[in-house]
Design a protein around this motif. Structure first.
Motif, short mmCIF file in Angstrom:
data_model
loop_
_atom_site.label_atom_id
_atom_site.label_comp_id
_atom_site.label_asym_id
_atom_site.label_seq_id
_atom_site.Cartn_x
_atom_site.Cartn_y
_atom_site.Cartn_z
N HIS A 88 0.83 -1.20 0.00
CA HIS A 88 0.00 0.00 0.00
C HIS A 88 0.87 1.26 0.00
CE1 HIS A 88 -4.08 -1.75 1.53
NE2 HIS A 88 -3.64 -2.33 0.43
N ALA A 89 1.95 1.22 0.80
CA ALA A 89 2.85 2.39 0.85
C ALA A 89 3.53 2.61 -0.50
CB ALA A 89 3.88 2.18 1.96
N LEU A 90 3.90 1.52 -1.17
CA LEU A 90 4.52 1.65 -2.49
C LEU A 90 3.53 2.23 -3.51
CD1 LEU A 90 6.55 -1.69 -2.66
CD2 LEU A 90 7.48 0.64 -2.47
N ILE A 91 2.29 1.81 -3.41
CA ILE A 91 1.26 2.36 -4.30
C ILE A 91 1.12 3.86 -4.06
CG2 ILE A 91 -1.22 2.36 -4.80
CD1 ILE A 91 -1.18 -0.68 -4.23
N ASP A 92 1.06 4.24 -2.77
CA ASP A 92 0.96 5.67 -2.44
C ASP A 92 2.18 6.44 -2.94
OD1 ASP A 92 -1.48 5.30 -1.23
OD2 ASP A 92 -0.65 5.09 0.80
N TYR A 167 -18.66 -0.51 -1.28
CA TYR A 167 -18.97 0.80 -0.70
C TYR A 167 -18.30 1.92 -1.50
CZ TYR A 167 -19.22 4.69 2.56
OH TYR A 167 -19.44 5.90 3.13
N ALA A 168 -17.02 1.72 -1.85
CA ALA A 168 -16.30 2.73 -2.62
C ALA A 168 -16.94 2.94 -3.99
CB ALA A 168 -14.83 2.33 -2.77
N PHE A 169 -17.39 1.86 -4.59
CA PHE A 169 -18.03 1.96 -5.90
C PHE A 169 -19.35 2.73 -5.80
CE2 PHE A 169 -20.86 0.30 -9.21
CZ PHE A 169 -20.09 0.55 -10.34
N PHE A 174 -14.19 5.02 -6.01
CA PHE A 174 -13.44 3.87 -6.54
C PHE A 174 -12.38 4.38 -7.52
CE2 PHE A 174 -12.76 0.06 -9.12
CZ PHE A 174 -12.59 -0.88 -8.12
N THR A 175 -11.22 4.74 -6.97
CA THR A 175 -10.12 5.26 -7.78
C THR A 175 -9.14 4.13 -8.12
OG1 THR A 175 -8.80 5.79 -5.83
CG2 THR A 175 -10.32 7.48 -6.63
N LEU A 176 -8.19 4.43 -9.00
CA LEU A 176 -7.15 3.45 -9.33
C LEU A 176 -6.34 3.10 -8.09
CD1 LEU A 176 -5.44 1.83 -11.31
CD2 LEU A 176 -4.10 3.91 -11.75
N GLN A 177 -6.02 4.07 -7.29
CA GLN A 177 -5.25 3.84 -6.06
C GLN A 177 -6.00 2.91 -5.12
OE1 GLN A 177 -4.13 7.50 -4.21
NE2 GLN A 177 -2.83 6.54 -2.66
N LEU A 180 -6.11 -0.74 -6.59
CA LEU A 180 -4.85 -1.46 -6.43
C LEU A 180 -4.67 -1.95 -4.99
CD1 LEU A 180 -2.45 0.78 -8.57
CD2 LEU A 180 -3.33 -1.50 -9.14
N LYS A 181 -5.02 -1.11 -4.03
CA LYS A 181 -4.91 -1.51 -2.63
C LYS A 181 -5.86 -2.66 -2.30
CE LYS A 181 -3.29 2.88 -0.71
NZ LYS A 181 -3.56 3.96 0.28
N ALA A 182 -7.07 -2.58 -2.83
CA ALA A 182 -8.04 -3.66 -2.60
C ALA A 182 -7.55 -4.96 -3.23
CB ALA A 182 -9.40 -3.27 -3.16
N LEU A 183 -6.94 -4.85 -4.40
CA LEU A 183 -6.41 -6.03 -5.08
C LEU A 183 -5.29 -6.67 -4.28
CD1 LEU A 183 -6.69 -7.73 -7.64
CD2 LEU A 183 -4.98 -6.26 -8.71
N VAL A 184 -4.44 -5.85 -3.66
CA VAL A 184 -3.35 -6.36 -2.83
C VAL A 184 -3.91 -7.15 -1.65
CG1 VAL A 184 -1.60 -5.63 -1.17
CG2 VAL A 184 -1.62 -4.66 -3.46
#
Length: 206
Positions: A88-92, A167-169, A174-177, A180-184
């Motif tokens: 998550h930190a790398l994504i940020d 919920y985000a959707f 529901f952003t790309l960021q 990606l975090k949800a996928l991780v």
């Protein structure tokens, strides 16, 4: 506890006397024992044509198992949590490089991951060798409990991740960021769940 011992002794004596399991279950039910108690008592003896009755192998509980498996599964879950944090930190860091907090999170997560994966792998490999040398150790009640606690934890994380995505959707966040975090989270929790689900089925089949 004393009642259970008396029930087990009665079942043993009845089987030794040549009584069928149906007869034993019927008379115990008439005496007031519950169906589950009767089933558990009968399950303690193998269904083989031999006298006296042959006991089934029982689960093993030792303090050593508690220490080893609690440490092993603790390292797994602790390490998995910090692996999620690192990714998550790398994504940020790559999506929002201006924020400086990601650097601290990356360093701390890496420090944890330098310790926990090697500890988990060493303990897991060591226990696999012990199980291969003595298959009876697979009856460890602590090992089975820890496995299912891990499965429960992973399943809860997967469900929480799914709820967060929905919920985000619905809220338009529901952003790309976020995706990606949800996928991780889904990948790591799903990997743990799948591995230990397979391992549990393999142990039962063996």
């Amino acid at each position: 506890m004393a009642g259970n011992k008396e029930l087990a002794q009665f079942v043993r004596d009845a089987l030794s006397a040549g009584k069928s399991r149906v007869e034993i279950a019927a008379v115990l039910g008439q005496a007031g024992w519950s169906a589950q108690e009767v089933s558990d008592a009968l399950a303690g003896w193998a269904e083989v044509p031999f006298a006296p009755p042959v006991p089934r192998p029982q689960p093993i509980v030792t303090a050593r198992d508690f220490f080893i498996y609690a440490l092993m599964f603790g390292a797994l879950l602790f390490g998995a949590g910090y692996l999620v944090g690192l990714l998550h930190a790398l994504i940020d860091h790559f999506i929002e490089p201006a924020t400086g907090s990601a650097t601290y999170r990356i360093r701390w997560a890496m420090a944890v991951l330098i310790v926990t994966p090697p500890l988990y792998l060493w303990l897991a490999t060591r226990e696999r060798r012990r199980l291969a040398a003595d298959p009876a150790l697979s009856r460890s009640a602590i090992r089975n409990w820890m496995t299912y606690v891990t499965l429960l934890f992973a399943a809860a994380v997967l469900l929480g991740d799914l709820v967060a995505v929905i919920y985000a959707f619905l809220s338009g966040d529901f952003t790309l960021q976020f995706a990606l975090k949800a996928l991780v989270v889904a990948g790591i929790a799903g990997g743990i769940f799948g591995y230990y689900r397979y391992d549990g089925r393999r142990g039962q089949a063996g």
